[in-house]
Design a protein around this motif. Structure first.
Motif, mmCIF file in Angstrom:
data_model
loop_
_atom_site.group_PDB
_atom_site.id
_atom_site.type_symbol
_atom_site.label_atom_id
_atom_site.label_comp_id
_atom_site.label_asym_id
_atom_site.label_seq_id
_atom_site.Cartn_x
_atom_site.Cartn_y
_atom_site.Cartn_z
ATOM 1 N N UNK A 150 0.854 -1.180 0.000
ATOM 2 C CA UNK A 150 0.000 0.000 0.000
ATOM 3 C C UNK A 150 0.897 1.240 0.000
ATOM 4 N N UNK A 151 0.323 2.406 0.276
ATOM 5 C CA UNK A 151 1.142 3.619 0.391
ATOM 6 C C UNK A 151 1.985 3.550 1.653
ATOM 7 N N UNK A 152 1.329 3.383 2.799
ATOM 8 C CA UNK A 152 2.035 3.212 4.073
ATOM 9 C C UNK A 152 1.921 1.748 4.455
ATOM 10 N N UNK A 153 3.034 1.070 4.491
ATOM 11 C CA UNK A 153 2.990 -0.377 4.683
ATOM 12 C C UNK A 153 3.240 -0.743 6.132
ATOM 13 N N UNK A 154 2.293 -0.336 6.940
ATOM 14 C CA UNK A 154 2.321 -0.663 8.344
ATOM 15 C C UNK A 154 0.917 -1.093 8.744
ATOM 16 N N UNK A 155 0.719 -1.380 9.977
ATOM 17 C CA UNK A 155 -0.594 -1.839 10.418
ATOM 18 C C UNK A 155 -0.605 -3.330 10.653
ATOM 19 N N UNK A 156 -1.436 -3.741 11.565
ATOM 20 C CA UNK A 156 -1.529 -5.145 11.959
ATOM 21 C C UNK A 156 -2.218 -5.961 10.874
#
Length: 347
Positions: A150-156
């Motif tokens: 994705x654009x920001x590749x973070x998150x659970x």
């Protein structure tokens, strides 16, 4: 400034000061403060008149308005620079440098008030004639989806079914944004909050499960929201932790957003998207638009919009070295971090 390279002055780039010469190796780079007072004390912008054929680059909207008019008056090329659409593993507010940039000679790509270079590309480029471009776009879209980038590749990594139980009815996702963000100020013709969009989605989809995903920067505490999600808790399920966009979009039937790029990521998955504002991908016939743009009269496909935004108008950089690279390489590099996060499973 010295040497045979063309001088380029960068305003508002301070967090990425060390990366600027890597991003622009063919320019003699000078990074200047974004604060108008500091600029004036250092003699800018008058010092531009002493440079030989200078160019000016500004980060987002972090520059004093007089700078652009000054450059126009004296014929100095002026460029807007912003994060690209496949950016990094973490947030810009956490000082993670972008792996992609959009450089626009007219305005910011999310400024719907006037045409940007990206908008003009979407309006005029002959996508049907460029088969190689469209084939590459198809491959890159498949890479993004398969590798869950994705654009920001973070998150659970966690399934919505684990958080809210098995899907028993249509699911509508409302994508929250930082309500003070320039993309909303420049992309909407009237005031709006995330809660307004949640209420709109609930009214228009009375039999659906409404899920509200607040923006990652609000959840991480790096930006402050305007509306309080608790005020709409009676009409929606609120994602109270940051989960990966690919997981948030899994099993979703309809997305509502103001101007979020995640709305376009939903389009790549074949999901119906309602835009309250006018992001770069709205107005071309691929979204349900609640704001109109008289300039955007062409009907396009999602792959065509993708090819213009992600391939024709974006530049890509190695996240480690800052050197020039391709979208495919950036996707592969970022996907290694995405794959390291193991999806949560039920017990």
């Amino acid at each position: 400034m010295s040497g045979s390279r063309r001088p380029a002055i960068f305003f508002g780039f301070k967090p990425w000061k060390d990366y600027v010469p890597r991003w622009f190796p063919d320019r003699d780079c000078r990074v200047v403060s974004r604060k108008p007072r500091d600029m004036l004390l250092q003699g800018w912008p008058l010092r531009l008149l002493l440079c030989r054929s200078p160019e000016v680059y500004v980060w987002g909207s972090k520059y004093p308005p007089f700078l652009k008019s000054f450059c126009r008056r004296f014929g100095i090329p002026f460029y807007h620079v912003e994060d690209g659409f496949v950016r990094s593993v973490s947030l810009g507010a956490q000082r993670s440098p972008p792996a992609s940039l959009i450089i626009d000679s007219r305005t910011l790509h999310y400024d719907a008030r006037s045409p940007s270079d990206l908008e003009l590309t979407l309006q005029t480029y002959d996508f049907a004639a460029d088969k190689a471009l469209m084939e590459r776009a198809d491959r890159c879209i498949r890479m993004l989806l398969d590798l869950r980038v994705s654009k920001y590749n973070l998150g659970k990594r966690v399934s919505l079914d684990i958080l809210f139980g098995p899907k028993t009815r249509r699911r509508v996702l409302v994508i929250g944004q930082v309500e003070t963000d320039a993309s909303i100020a420049f992309g909407c013709d009237r005031p709006v909050t995330n809660n307004d969009v949640v209420r709109l989605a609930a009214v228009e989809n009375p039999d659906a499960q409404i899920i509200y995903k607040p923006h990652p920067e609000v959840l991480h505490g790096t930006r402050t929201g305007v509306s309080n999600p608790a005020e709409v808790a009676d009409i929606c399920e609120i994602l109270k932790e940051d989960i990966a966009p690919a997981d948030a979009l899994e099993g979703i039937d309809h997305v509502y957003t103001i101007t979020s790029l995640m709305g376009f990521e939903a389009l790549l998955r074949g999901i119906l998207v309602t835009c309250y504002g006018m992001p770069f991908y709205a107005g071309w016939g691929v979204t349900d638009d609640r704001q109109k743009c008289a300039r955007r009269v062409r009907r396009l496909t999602v792959p065509a919009v993708f090819s213009a935004a992600y391939l024709l108008r974006s530049r890509y950089f190695d996240p480690a070295t800052g050197g020039s690279t391709s979208l495919e390489s950036v996707i592969s590099e970022l996907s290694q971090d995405v794959c390291c996060r193991t999806p949560a499973t039920g017990t």
